[in-house]
Design a protein around this motif. Sequence first.
Motif, mmCIF file in Angstrom:
data_model
loop_
_atom_site.group_PDB
_atom_site.id
_atom_site.type_symbol
_atom_site.label_atom_id
_atom_site.label_comp_id
_atom_site.label_asym_id
_atom_site.label_seq_id
_atom_site.Cartn_x
_atom_site.Cartn_y
_atom_site.Cartn_z
ATOM 1 N N SER A 1 -2.381 8.651 1.170
ATOM 2 C CA SER A 1 -3.684 8.221 0.669
ATOM 3 C C SER A 1 -4.826 8.345 1.670
ATOM 4 O O SER A 1 -5.896 7.784 1.449
ATOM 5 C CB SER A 1 -3.585 6.759 0.204
ATOM 6 O OG SER A 1 -3.131 5.926 1.258
ATOM 7 N N SER A 2 -4.621 9.080 2.757
ATOM 8 C CA SER A 2 -5.719 9.265 3.706
ATOM 9 C C SER A 2 -5.602 10.630 4.368
ATOM 10 O O SER A 2 -4.498 11.197 4.495
ATOM 11 C CB SER A 2 -5.702 8.176 4.785
ATOM 12 O OG SER A 2 -4.617 8.340 5.666
ATOM 13 N N SER B 1 0.860 -1.174 0.000
ATOM 14 C CA SER B 1 0.000 0.000 0.000
ATOM 15 C C SER B 1 0.896 1.223 0.000
ATOM 16 O O SER B 1 2.132 1.107 0.073
ATOM 17 C CB SER B 1 -0.907 0.025 1.231
ATOM 18 O OG SER B 1 -0.169 0.408 2.378
ATOM 19 N N ARG C 1 -3.221 10.529 7.331
ATOM 20 C CA ARG C 1 -1.789 10.594 7.051
ATOM 21 C C ARG C 1 -1.363 12.003 6.657
ATOM 22 O O ARG C 1 -0.224 12.396 6.899
ATOM 23 C CB ARG C 1 -1.417 9.602 5.957
ATOM 24 C CG ARG C 1 -1.652 8.146 6.301
ATOM 25 C CD ARG C 1 -0.914 7.733 7.561
ATOM 26 N NE ARG C 1 0.518 8.011 7.488
ATOM 27 C CZ ARG C 1 1.354 7.884 8.508
ATOM 28 N NH1 ARG C 1 0.908 7.493 9.691
ATOM 29 N NH2 ARG C 1 2.631 8.151 8.362
ATOM 30 N N ARG D 1 0.262 3.693 2.298
ATOM 31 C CA ARG D 1 -0.147 4.326 3.557
ATOM 32 C C ARG D 1 1.069 4.488 4.464
ATOM 33 O O ARG D 1 1.385 3.616 5.276
ATOM 34 C CB ARG D 1 -1.236 3.499 4.241
ATOM 35 C CG ARG D 1 -2.561 3.547 3.492
ATOM 36 C CD ARG D 1 -3.658 2.787 4.216
ATOM 37 N NE ARG D 1 -4.924 2.926 3.526
ATOM 38 C CZ ARG D 1 -5.795 3.903 3.720
ATOM 39 N NH1 ARG D 1 -5.541 4.840 4.621
ATOM 40 N NH2 ARG D 1 -6.928 3.965 3.055
#
Length: 217
Positions: free
Chosen positions: A97-98, A14, A101, A16
Amino acid sequence: MTRLLLLRHSEVASHRGDVPITDDGVRIATEAGARLGAREAGPIRIVSGETRRARETAAAIAAGARGCGAAVVEDGVAFALRNPDLYLAGVRVDMVSSAERFAVQVPGFDEADVRKVRFFDDWLTVPDRVGWWVAHQDPPGDTAAAVATRIRAFAGSFADRPDRAGLVVAVTHSPVLRACALALTGTDPGEPAWVSGLQAQVHDDRSVTMELLPEAP
């Protein structure tokens, strides 16, 4: 003339955070290094971006090349190979991606604060985030054109080295490669495969000729 390979890092599970490459990612990068080591007569200089995935990919490429008898010079981290610079509330933030984060990178911010900023809210919503950034005309930081200009200057600077290796391997990230491909061809090719990207010929006058690699070297 120096030949420069600009390659994406190897496989990750990922994006992340600053994640490692997978076991398959190590294998893919090691095999690419072995192929390079088997066919290169001269030394291979290897540099990478600062993320864990870029550094681990560079180390695996180096190991694979050495295993085939190549002379390898590991030159560590090159600042130019970083992901595009984006700014949120005066802080340079990594492409993640968030909202969580992003928020942890900005003192005093929470996820709701991130979502209030149109660019970052859109970034977290679109299916192809990198492609959306590549096409964006006014991001809060680097445009794709600015990144392509940075990489071309970085590549040209290898002409300055008195100990110029015949081959330089530079491990970077998909936004960097897609920005360079757009500048080269006028089209965003989409996500490159692991450990694939572009090849540049660096001439004595610092001029650079680039082409897309159809697959991993």
